[in-house]
Write a protein that holds these residues in place. Structure first.
Motif, PDB file in Angstrom:
ATOM      1  N   GLU A 125      43.774  37.800  19.905  1.00  0.00           N
ATOM      2  CA  GLU A 125      44.405  36.448  20.253  1.00  0.00           C
ATOM      3  C   GLU A 125      43.244  35.626  21.058  1.00  0.00           C
ATOM      4  O   GLU A 125      42.285  36.019  21.532  1.00  0.00           O
ATOM      5  CB  GLU A 125      45.379  36.912  21.556  1.00  0.00           C
ATOM      6  CG  GLU A 125      46.697  37.361  21.069  1.00  0.00           C
ATOM      7  CD  GLU A 125      47.255  36.294  20.045  1.00  0.00           C
ATOM      8  OE1 GLU A 125      47.461  35.170  20.218  1.00  0.00           O
ATOM      9  OE2 GLU A 125      47.679  36.913  18.941  1.00  0.00           O
ATOM     10  N   ASP A 126      43.359  34.403  20.818  1.00  0.00           N
ATOM     11  CA  ASP A 126      42.632  33.455  21.469  1.00  0.00           C
ATOM     12  C   ASP A 126      41.091  33.692  20.882  1.00  0.00           C
ATOM     13  O   ASP A 126      40.028  33.111  21.616  1.00  0.00           O
ATOM     14  CB  ASP A 126      42.503  33.384  22.888  1.00  0.00           C
ATOM     15  CG  ASP A 126      43.693  32.901  23.260  1.00  0.00           C
ATOM     16  OD1 ASP A 126      44.405  32.227  22.850  1.00  0.00           O
ATOM     17  OD2 ASP A 126      44.362  33.317  24.551  1.00  0.00           O
ATOM     18  N   ALA A 127      40.994  33.962  19.635  1.00  0.00           N
ATOM     19  CA  ALA A 127      39.857  33.996  18.953  1.00  0.00           C
ATOM     20  C   ALA A 127      39.912  33.633  17.537  1.00  0.00           C
ATOM     21  O   ALA A 127      40.747  33.624  16.891  1.00  0.00           O
ATOM     22  CB  ALA A 127      39.113  35.492  19.284  1.00  0.00           C
ATOM     23  N   VAL A 128      38.744  33.362  16.968  1.00  0.00           N
ATOM     24  CA  VAL A 128      38.470  33.327  15.439  1.00  0.00           C
ATOM     25  C   VAL A 128      37.322  33.919  14.917  1.00  0.00           C
ATOM     26  O   VAL A 128      36.446  34.415  15.672  1.00  0.00           O
ATOM     27  CB  VAL A 128      38.450  31.846  15.068  1.00  0.00           C
ATOM     28  CG1 VAL A 128      39.846  30.940  15.512  1.00  0.00           C
ATOM     29  CG2 VAL A 128      37.170  31.117  15.822  1.00  0.00           C
ATOM     30  N   PHE A 129      37.275  34.209  13.657  1.00  0.00           N
ATOM     31  CA  PHE A 129      36.484  34.930  12.937  1.00  0.00           C
ATOM     32  C   PHE A 129      35.882  34.101  12.143  1.00  0.00           C
ATOM     33  O   PHE A 129      36.152  33.445  11.260  1.00  0.00           O
ATOM     34  CB  PHE A 129      36.927  36.287  12.306  1.00  0.00           C
ATOM     35  CG  PHE A 129      35.813  37.419  11.906  1.00  0.00           C
ATOM     36  CD1 PHE A 129      35.647  38.371  12.663  1.00  0.00           C
ATOM     37  CD2 PHE A 129      35.192  37.355  10.626  1.00  0.00           C
ATOM     38  CE1 PHE A 129      34.699  39.367  12.347  1.00  0.00           C
ATOM     39  CE2 PHE A 129      34.214  38.020  10.106  1.00  0.00           C
ATOM     40  CZ  PHE A 129      34.041  39.358  11.299  1.00  0.00           C
ATOM     41  N   VAL A 130      34.561  33.896  12.065  1.00  0.00           N
ATOM     42  CA  VAL A 130      33.677  32.834  11.320  1.00  0.00           C
ATOM     43  C   VAL A 130      32.724  33.226  10.464  1.00  0.00           C
ATOM     44  O   VAL A 130      32.101  34.424  10.938  1.00  0.00           O
ATOM     45  CB  VAL A 130      32.938  31.740  12.231  1.00  0.00           C
ATOM     46  CG1 VAL A 130      34.131  30.912  13.039  1.00  0.00           C
ATOM     47  CG2 VAL A 130      32.110  32.227  13.289  1.00  0.00           C
ATOM     48  N   LEU A 131      32.270  32.843   9.443  1.00  0.00           N
ATOM     49  CA  LEU A 131      31.302  33.173   8.396  1.00  0.00           C
ATOM     50  C   LEU A 131      30.588  31.860   7.957  1.00  0.00           C
ATOM     51  O   LEU A 131      31.422  30.860   7.861  1.00  0.00           O
ATOM     52  CB  LEU A 131      31.904  34.048   7.195  1.00  0.00           C
ATOM     53  CG  LEU A 131      32.534  35.223   7.531  1.00  0.00           C
ATOM     54  CD1 LEU A 131      33.131  36.040   6.299  1.00  0.00           C
ATOM     55  CD2 LEU A 131      31.733  36.160   8.362  1.00  0.00           C
ATOM     56  N   GLY A 132      29.429  31.949   7.627  1.00  0.00           N
ATOM     57  CA  GLY A 132      28.777  30.921   6.940  1.00  0.00           C
ATOM     58  C   GLY A 132      28.906  31.117   5.605  1.00  0.00           C
ATOM     59  O   GLY A 132      29.349  32.201   4.843  1.00  0.00           O
ATOM     60  N   SER A 150      37.210  29.266  23.266  1.00  0.00           N
ATOM     61  CA  SER A 150      36.511  28.465  24.294  1.00  0.00           C
ATOM     62  C   SER A 150      35.148  28.166  23.881  1.00  0.00           C
ATOM     63  O   SER A 150      34.394  27.472  24.308  1.00  0.00           O
ATOM     64  CB  SER A 150      36.279  29.075  25.554  1.00  0.00           C
ATOM     65  OG  SER A 150      35.859  30.436  25.564  1.00  0.00           O
ATOM     66  N   LEU A 151      34.405  28.820  22.694  1.00  0.00           N
ATOM     67  CA  LEU A 151      33.129  28.636  22.343  1.00  0.00           C
ATOM     68  C   LEU A 151      33.422  27.569  21.100  1.00  0.00           C
ATOM     69  O   LEU A 151      32.175  27.185  20.692  1.00  0.00           O
ATOM     70  CB  LEU A 151      32.603  29.758  21.880  1.00  0.00           C
ATOM     71  CG  LEU A 151      32.197  30.775  22.917  1.00  0.00           C
ATOM     72  CD1 LEU A 151      31.267  32.008  22.405  1.00  0.00           C
ATOM     73  CD2 LEU A 151      31.376  30.179  24.136  1.00  0.00           C
TER      74      LEU A 151
END
Length: 163
Positions: A125-132, A150-151
């Protein structure tokens, strides 16, 4: 031209500069890409327009290209959101699967393999997974894990230069 009218022009100019600085700090900002991790989509030197206020009212969605604070260093990164809270992410034979479905990613320049984070992973919760998009040359969530919201600073909305 009188001294009074010169003062009025100076005051108007100072107000305009102040409003411009506030808008750039809070709402919209021009950023310059300084990494290769989003090639083929964005290249080093591209100038982008970032919407900084959007995520005060909504959460990032899968596919959004975002500007975020690197959790390990004092630098900003540009990445694509591939997982949101509750998503189960897997990597199989260089392909990304989200909730069991293989993702069609025409913008990706190389296969997607694990780096340091163990898969499968469920995005908290309250997060994402990011990739280039340049998966062979990208420091992303495969290294530092899911990113707290928050980032996440803002969403890239368009390329300004080159067109």
């Amino acid at each position: 031209m009188s001294l009074r009218s010169i003062r009025q022009y100076v005051v108007i100019l100072l107000i305009a500069i102040g409003v411009s600085l506030v808008i750039q700090k809070v709402a919209y900002a021009q950023i310059v890409v300084q990494q290769h991790s989003m090639e083929v989509t964005y290249h080093e030197g591209d100038r982008l327009l970032e919407n900084k206020w959007l995520y005060h009212f909504a959460k990032p969605e899968r596919g959004d290209v975002v500007i975020l604070q690197d959790p390990d260093e004092d630098i900003r990164l540009i990445k694509r959101v591939v997982g949101i809270a509750g998503d189960k992410l897997e990597l199989r034979q260089g392909k990304l699967l989200v909730n069991g479905s293989e993702q069609i990613e025409p913008y990706v320049s190389s296969p997607t393999f694990p780096v340091q984070v163990q898969f499968p992973i469920v995005v908290p919760e309250d997060a994402v997974f990011v990739l280039g998009d340049n998966r062979g040359n990208s420091k992303d969530s495969r290294v530092f894990g899911a990113i707290p919201l928050s980032l996440v600073e803002g969403k890239v909305i368009t390329r300004l230069w080159p067109l």
